[in-house]
Scaffold this motif. Structure first.
Motif, PDB file in Angstrom:
ATOM      1  N   THR A 196      10.015   6.758 -32.512  1.00  0.00           N
ATOM      2  CA  THR A 196      10.259   5.643 -31.594  1.00  0.00           C
ATOM      3  C   THR A 196      11.730   5.317 -31.386  1.00  0.00           C
ATOM      4  O   THR A 196      12.059   4.286 -30.810  1.00  0.00           O
ATOM      5  CB  THR A 196       9.549   4.392 -32.124  1.00  0.00           C
ATOM      6  OG1 THR A 196       9.946   4.156 -33.476  1.00  0.00           O
ATOM      7  CG2 THR A 196       8.042   4.554 -32.072  1.00  0.00           C
ATOM      8  N   CYS A 197      12.620   6.171 -31.865  1.00  0.00           N
ATOM      9  CA  CYS A 197      14.054   5.929 -31.703  1.00  0.00           C
ATOM     10  C   CYS A 197      14.680   7.079 -30.924  1.00  0.00           C
ATOM     11  O   CYS A 197      14.600   8.242 -31.344  1.00  0.00           O
ATOM     12  CB  CYS A 197      14.724   5.799 -33.066  1.00  0.00           C
ATOM     13  SG  CYS A 197      14.089   4.421 -34.069  1.00  0.00           S
ATOM     14  N   PRO A 215      12.550   5.294 -37.587  1.00  0.00           N
ATOM     15  CA  PRO A 215      13.394   4.208 -38.074  1.00  0.00           C
ATOM     16  C   PRO A 215      13.953   4.520 -39.463  1.00  0.00           C
ATOM     17  O   PRO A 215      13.404   5.349 -40.198  1.00  0.00           O
ATOM     18  CB  PRO A 215      12.428   3.020 -38.139  1.00  0.00           C
ATOM     19  CG  PRO A 215      11.348   3.347 -37.163  1.00  0.00           C
ATOM     20  CD  PRO A 215      11.178   4.837 -37.263  1.00  0.00           C
ATOM     21  N   CYS A 226      16.250   1.179 -35.902  1.00  0.00           N
ATOM     22  CA  CYS A 226      16.548   2.565 -35.572  1.00  0.00           C
ATOM     23  C   CYS A 226      17.888   2.974 -36.172  1.00  0.00           C
ATOM     24  O   CYS A 226      18.773   2.130 -36.380  1.00  0.00           O
ATOM     25  CB  CYS A 226      16.607   2.747 -34.053  1.00  0.00           C
ATOM     26  SG  CYS A 226      14.996   2.705 -33.239  1.00  0.00           S
ATOM     27  N   HIS A 230      20.406   7.162 -33.176  1.00  0.00           N
ATOM     28  CA  HIS A 230      19.314   7.046 -32.209  1.00  0.00           C
ATOM     29  C   HIS A 230      19.013   5.561 -32.011  1.00  0.00           C
ATOM     30  O   HIS A 230      17.999   5.050 -32.482  1.00  0.00           O
ATOM     31  CB  HIS A 230      18.075   7.789 -32.703  1.00  0.00           C
ATOM     32  CG  HIS A 230      18.246   9.262 -32.817  1.00  0.00           C
ATOM     33  ND1 HIS A 230      19.006   9.856 -33.812  1.00  0.00           N
ATOM     34  CD2 HIS A 230      17.766  10.278 -32.036  1.00  0.00           C
ATOM     35  CE1 HIS A 230      18.975  11.177 -33.648  1.00  0.00           C
ATOM     36  NE2 HIS A 230      18.226  11.449 -32.585  1.00  0.00           N
ATOM     37  N   ARG A 233      15.330   1.872 -28.877  1.00  0.00           N
ATOM     38  CA  ARG A 233      13.931   1.768 -29.308  1.00  0.00           C
ATOM     39  C   ARG A 233      12.997   1.997 -28.127  1.00  0.00           C
ATOM     40  O   ARG A 233      13.123   1.365 -27.080  1.00  0.00           O
ATOM     41  CB  ARG A 233      13.688   0.384 -29.920  1.00  0.00           C
ATOM     42  CG  ARG A 233      12.442   0.313 -30.798  1.00  0.00           C
ATOM     43  CD  ARG A 233      12.460  -0.978 -31.626  1.00  0.00           C
ATOM     44  NE  ARG A 233      11.408  -0.966 -32.638  1.00  0.00           N
ATOM     45  CZ  ARG A 233      10.204  -1.474 -32.434  1.00  0.00           C
ATOM     46  NH1 ARG A 233       9.898  -2.008 -31.268  1.00  0.00           N
ATOM     47  NH2 ARG A 233       9.296  -1.437 -33.403  1.00  0.00           N
TER      48      ARG A 233
END
Length: 340
Positions: A196-197, A215, A226, A230, A233
């Protein structure tokens, strides 16, 4: 490939949606335009859902809504392609049989069983979905998992790829990172959760993973931040696929050595090699508009179609002609079960 500064500024827009929807199966065959573009056939069988522009190459697929004429997904403006490997049963005599799929609860009738797709800003149990995220853009793609992993240690980096042994259609507890080693009365659900990053720059990377990350000092579920490398989000993309193992639940048919009998189409019989592929293809701002709407699951507006209409797009003409459904002496591509 890069996103503009204007798009990065859009990250400040509020988001409050948890999107959950079904996709009927588009096709099952040995094609993989993400990992082995142009290779016909690719090394192992996949099951694919989404837009019907799916093909063997797709190296520069940036206008999937323009190239597709329909989609097998509930949101009719989602022409993305989502795919996973296919599960097989290994019988006591060493032959293999493809495991069929159940549609998820509430989506009965989806061709081929298909898969359920989620886009989440926060963990599934948090219906508020308060975090701010942005939608992906044309050309974005990613991969998660390690096809060569055969031990828990090798699979540890991809800690959010799990299995649930299902007693019934509502089973959702006791996830494992390896195949269940006992009978699962209803079936086995695989949950594939993507990182998710995002690095804020690249649509893709050579391994289709480096532009994304998990994360730091925690997980998506714990709302951990994050990493600096990266910082952006994104929604967590998650697939749920339910494999109907009920026809293979007689232990007398399982291998005599006592090993569990299920194997991925690329030969992994441990379960640690689980992986998933994603190519973004939503039309215009359709996904961002939904993410910016207070909604949950099927109440998320957008243009939605019925399961009957989703099914009309299923059955894409196969590029590879081979038997993937009969009792086979080897998995398509010549693979055999590997337990280590």
């Amino acid at each position: 490939m890069q996103w503009s500064t204007a798009l990065l500024l859009a990250l400040t827009a509020p988001s409050s949606a948890l999107i959950r929807f079904q996709c009927s199966q588009l096709v099952r065959e040995r094609l993989d335009p993400l990992v082995s573009p142009g290779l016909v056939p690719s090394p192992h069988v996949h099951q694919i859902v989404g837009g019907n522009s799916f093909n063997a190459t797709m190296e520069q697929a940036k206008d999937m809504p323009g190239e597709s004429t329909c989609t097998t997904c509930q949101f009719s403006e989602d022409f993305s392609n989502y795919w996973t490997a296919v599960l097989y049963f290994r019988a006591r005599n060493g032959t293999y049989k493809r495991v069929p799929q159940h549609a998820n609860a509430g989506f009965d009738g989806s061709t081929g069983g298909g898969m359920t797709v989620y886009y989440m800003q926060d963990p599934l149990y948090d219906t508020a979905q308060k975090s701010k995220v942005t939608a992906f853009k044309p050309g974005f793609r990613m991969f998660v998992g390690d096809i060569n992993a055969r031990t828990k240690e090798q699979a540890a980096h991809f800690r959010q790829l799990t299995y649930t042994c299902m007693d019934d259609a509502g089973s959702r507890e006791h996830e494992t990172v390896a195949f269940p080693n006992h009978v699962c009365p209803y079936g086995i659900m695989t949950s594939t959760r993507f990182p998710t990053c995002w690095d804020g720059v690249n649509y893709d990377s050579p391994d289709h993973m480096a532009h994304m990350a998990y994360p730091v000092n925690g997980t998506f579920e714990s709302a951990a931040p994050c990493p600096a490398t990266h910082p952006v989000r994104t929604s967590q993309v998650m697939y749920e696929v339910i494999w109907d193992t009920s026809s293979f639940n007689d232990p007398n048919d399982w291998p005599e050595d006592g090993k569990q009998p299920f194997v991925w189409s690329f030969g992994d019989a441990t379960g640690y090699g689980n992986h998933g592929d994603y190519v973004f293809g939503w039309k215009d701002q359709a996904l961002q508009n939904i993410l910016d709407t207070q909604c949950y699951a099927s109440s998320c507006g957008g243009k939605q179609q019925s399961i009957a209409d989703m099914n009309k797009c299923a059955g894409l003409k196969e590029t590879v002609s081979e038997d993937i459904d009969g009792w086979l002496d080897a998995l398509p591509g010549g693979h055999q079960a590997q337990y280590s």
